[in-house]
Scaffold this active site. Structure first.
Site, PDB file in Angstrom:
ATOM      1  CG  ASP A  95      46.847  55.541  46.422  1.00  0.00           C
ATOM      2  OD1 ASP A  95      47.340  56.736  46.686  1.00  0.00           O
ATOM      3  OD2 ASP A  95      47.107  55.145  45.280  1.00  0.00           O
ATOM      4  CE  LYS A 158      44.558  52.639  43.584  1.00  0.00           C
ATOM      5  NZ  LYS A 158      45.659  52.654  44.537  1.00  0.00           N
ATOM      6  CE  LYS A 187      46.767  54.778  41.408  1.00  0.00           C
ATOM      7  NZ  LYS A 187      47.732  54.828  42.704  1.00  0.00           N
TER       8      LYS A 187
END
Length: 227
Positions: A95, A158, A187
């Site tokens: 991430d 995300k 996400k």
């Protein structure tokens, strides 16, 4: 309204501990909870990837590592190195925080290059999620971040780090889902602390949830934690 069992929702959850004062013992507890509830992954700082990977041996729970976290202002080469080392230590997912300041300035080529360097560093070994930190961005910038992430080869977009202004919103998840192809995941992270919010994010198009409140969510209770 979407009807999902606790077991089904668990498979959306990246069980997260990214606080600066996180201890090895707390990471072990995180992993125990993830294994018990069959969460998709644990998400930790790269320092703890090896610890988490060892703790989760023999389970289906994956390890995700954050990179360039939480500011996104590290050199791209440093992000790429951190990502590669995290994978060496057992991470299956990365991430990475995009360079927010460069995005705000409209330096799209630089943002794309930053993401691509991370993607290339772990290609074939890990998936990459790009954290946009939506609280700093307007809708046009969010849409641009989605397009740049996909162009760079990322696998997910995300919402947030959980450390910036604001967190995931249903509106942002919908916008992100609309601005990436069906092959890219979305996400929702930051402020997903209860079952109702989790379901709302999934209904809006989220395919993964980043939260430190995974246990509370699958138990249908409220958690006061911040991520």
């Amino acid at each position: 309204m979407t009807t999902l069992s606790a077991k089904e929702i668990a498979k959306y959850i990246d069980h997260t501990l990214l606080k600066p004062d996180a201890s090895t013992a707390a990471i072990h507890k995180l992993c125990e909870e993830a294994a018990e509830h069959h969460f998709y992954s644990v998400c930790v700082n790269s320092q703890f990837v090896a610890v988490a990977a060892k703790a989760l041996e023999g389970t289906e729970v994956k390890v995700a590592a954050v990179v360039g976290f939480p500011l996104g202002a590290s050199l791209s080469e440093v992000k790429a190195f951190e990502a590669a080392k995290a994978v060496e230590n057992g991470a299956a997912e990365i991430d990475t925080v995009l360079p927010i300041g460069l995005l705000l300035e409209g330096q799209h080529d630089a943002v794309r290059s930053d993401i691509k360097q991370v993607v290339d560093a772990v290609k074939g070994k890990a998936i990459v999620k790009v954290i946009m930190e939506t609280g700093f961005l307007n809708d046009e910038q969010k849409a641009a971040a989605c397009r740049l992430s996909e162009e760079a080869g990322a696998h997910f977009v995300k919402t947030s780090t959980g450390f910036g202004p604001g967190g995931a919103t249903v509106e942002d998840v919908r916008l992100m889902r609309h601005n990436v192809s069906d092959t890219i995941g979305v996400k929702a992270s930051g402020g997903v602390r209860d079952l109702q919010t989790a379901v709302a994010m999934i209904e809006a198009g989220a395919t993964r949830l980043g939260t430190s409140s995974g246990v509370a969510i699958v138990n249908g209770t409220q958690d006061a934690s911040t991520y």
